[in-house]
Design a protein around this motif. Structure first.
Motif, PDB file in Angstrom:
ATOM      1  N   CYS A  44       0.826  -1.200   0.000  1.00 51.90           N
ATOM      2  CA  CYS A  44       0.000   0.000   0.000  1.00 51.90           C
ATOM      3  C   CYS A  44       0.861   1.251   0.000  1.00 51.90           C
ATOM      4  O   CYS A  44       2.060   1.185   0.227  1.00 51.90           O
ATOM      5  CB  CYS A  44      -0.940  -0.007   1.193  1.00 51.90           C
TER       6      CYS A  44
ATOM      7  N   TYR B 262      -4.584  -4.371  -4.654  1.00 54.37           N
ATOM      8  CA  TYR B 262      -4.781  -2.921  -4.641  1.00 54.37           C
ATOM      9  C   TYR B 262      -4.726  -2.284  -3.258  1.00 54.37           C
ATOM     10  O   TYR B 262      -5.554  -1.436  -2.913  1.00 54.37           O
ATOM     11  CB  TYR B 262      -6.076  -2.543  -5.369  1.00 54.37           C
TER      12      TYR B 262
ATOM     13  N   GLU C  21      -7.324  -0.696  -0.256  1.00 51.74           N
ATOM     14  CA  GLU C  21      -8.608  -0.758  -0.957  1.00 51.74           C
ATOM     15  C   GLU C  21      -9.073  -2.211  -1.096  1.00 51.74           C
ATOM     16  O   GLU C  21     -10.270  -2.496  -1.082  1.00 51.74           O
ATOM     17  CB  GLU C  21      -8.465  -0.113  -2.341  1.00 51.74           C
TER      18      GLU C  21
ATOM     19  N   TYR D 124     -15.399  -2.732  -2.770  1.00 45.21           N
ATOM     20  CA  TYR D 124     -14.639  -2.753  -4.024  1.00 45.21           C
ATOM     21  C   TYR D 124     -14.607  -4.151  -4.630  1.00 45.21           C
ATOM     22  O   TYR D 124     -14.302  -4.310  -5.811  1.00 45.21           O
ATOM     23  CB  TYR D 124     -13.219  -2.239  -3.799  1.00 45.21           C
TER      24      TYR D 124
ATOM     25  N   HIS E 291     -12.513  -6.557  -4.647  1.00 46.27           N
ATOM     26  CA  HIS E 291     -11.279  -7.016  -5.294  1.00 46.27           C
ATOM     27  C   HIS E 291     -10.996  -8.453  -4.882  1.00 46.27           C
ATOM     28  O   HIS E 291     -11.181  -8.818  -3.719  1.00 46.27           O
ATOM     29  CB  HIS E 291     -10.088  -6.139  -4.887  1.00 46.27           C
TER      30      HIS E 291
ATOM     31  N   GLY F 241      -0.642  -4.822  -7.104  1.00 47.33           N
ATOM     32  CA  GLY F 241      -1.287  -3.533  -7.288  1.00 47.33           C
ATOM     33  C   GLY F 241      -1.246  -2.744  -5.986  1.00 47.33           C
ATOM     34  O   GLY F 241      -0.940  -3.284  -4.927  1.00 47.33           O
ATOM     35  N   SER F 242      -1.542  -1.469  -6.069  1.00 45.46           N
ATOM     36  CA  SER F 242      -1.479  -0.602  -4.905  1.00 45.46           C
ATOM     37  C   SER F 242      -2.558   0.459  -5.032  1.00 45.46           C
ATOM     38  O   SER F 242      -3.146   0.625  -6.108  1.00 45.46           O
ATOM     39  CB  SER F 242      -0.089   0.049  -4.824  1.00 45.46           C
ATOM     40  N   SER F 243      -2.844   1.138  -3.964  1.00 47.20           N
ATOM     41  CA  SER F 243      -3.772   2.269  -4.024  1.00 47.20           C
ATOM     42  C   SER F 243      -3.340   3.292  -3.011  1.00 47.20           C
ATOM     43  O   SER F 243      -2.640   2.984  -2.053  1.00 47.20           O
ATOM     44  CB  SER F 243      -5.211   1.804  -3.735  1.00 47.20           C
ATOM     45  N   ARG F 244      -3.760   4.503  -3.236  1.00 47.36           N
ATOM     46  CA  ARG F 244      -3.466   5.596  -2.309  1.00 47.36           C
ATOM     47  C   ARG F 244      -4.764   6.180  -1.808  1.00 47.36           C
ATOM     48  O   ARG F 244      -5.814   5.982  -2.389  1.00 47.36           O
ATOM     49  CB  ARG F 244      -2.674   6.694  -3.011  1.00 47.36           C
TER      50      ARG F 244
ATOM     51  N   GLN G  42      -8.925   5.105   3.442  1.00 49.69           N
ATOM     52  CA  GLN G  42      -9.984   4.122   3.314  1.00 49.69           C
ATOM     53  C   GLN G  42     -10.813   4.168   4.583  1.00 49.69           C
ATOM     54  O   GLN G  42     -10.291   4.380   5.679  1.00 49.69           O
ATOM     55  CB  GLN G  42      -9.388   2.718   3.132  1.00 49.69           C
TER      56      GLN G  42
END
Length: 159
Positions: free
Chosen positions: A85, A117, A120, A126, A128, A150-153, A156
């Motif tokens: 993350c 991700y 997230e 979501y 996922h 995958g990653s997310s910013r 949350q």
């Protein structure tokens, strides 16, 4: 900042002997197990050392990471989740690959889950997918950039 701010609560004394200790042979690496009392200084300057020496204050420090001789959980009954993350950084795929291989081959943990991700991927809305990571699946991911998961910013909603 003070020393107490960096203390991590302990679950107690681990009752399971590490598989790393059990598997030591002449042809395998000798592990330097880390004791829970070992710490790494936050501020390594001579000025900070002298100040703490003079005042008797315990310097701010982090708990040292590394393999423990005794574990809290039975590896064969343990499921591990890996989440990447924040932003991307070099070597994330190397870290994922190394974790999966170490957990599987050294600790005998057969269930390693990849959370897609970042944070997230932990939020149900979501939807996922969670990926079951295996050693063959991650064999070559260190050859590509980014993160296999995958990653997310962004914030949350932890609720």
């Amino acid at each position: 900042m003070k020393f107490e701010d960096f203390l991590v609560p302990s679950l107690g004394k681990g009752g399971v002997i590490s598989p790393l200790k059990q598997s030591q042979r002449e042809d395998s690496p000798v592990y330097q197990f880390v004791d829970d009392s070992e710490r790494i200084l936050y501020d390594v300057t001579l000025e900070n050392f002298n100040r703490c020496l003079k005042t008797g204050e315990t310097p701010v420090s982090f708990e040292k990471s590394g393999p423990r001789e005794n574990l809290f959980f039975e590896p064969a009954k343990t499921k591990v989740g890996i989440v990447t993350c924040g932003g991307l950084c070099p070597g994330l795929n190397n870290v994922i690959r190394s974790l999966v291989n170490e957990l599987y081959y050294r600790y005998g943990i057969s269930r390693v889950l990849g959370i897609k991700y970042g944070y997230e991927g932990l939020i149900s809305k979501y939807n996922h997918p969670v990926i079951e990571l295996t050693a063959p699946m991650v064999r070559d991911i260190h050859l590509t950039g980014g993160t296999f998961l995958g990653s997310s910013r962004g914030n949350q909603d932890v609720g």
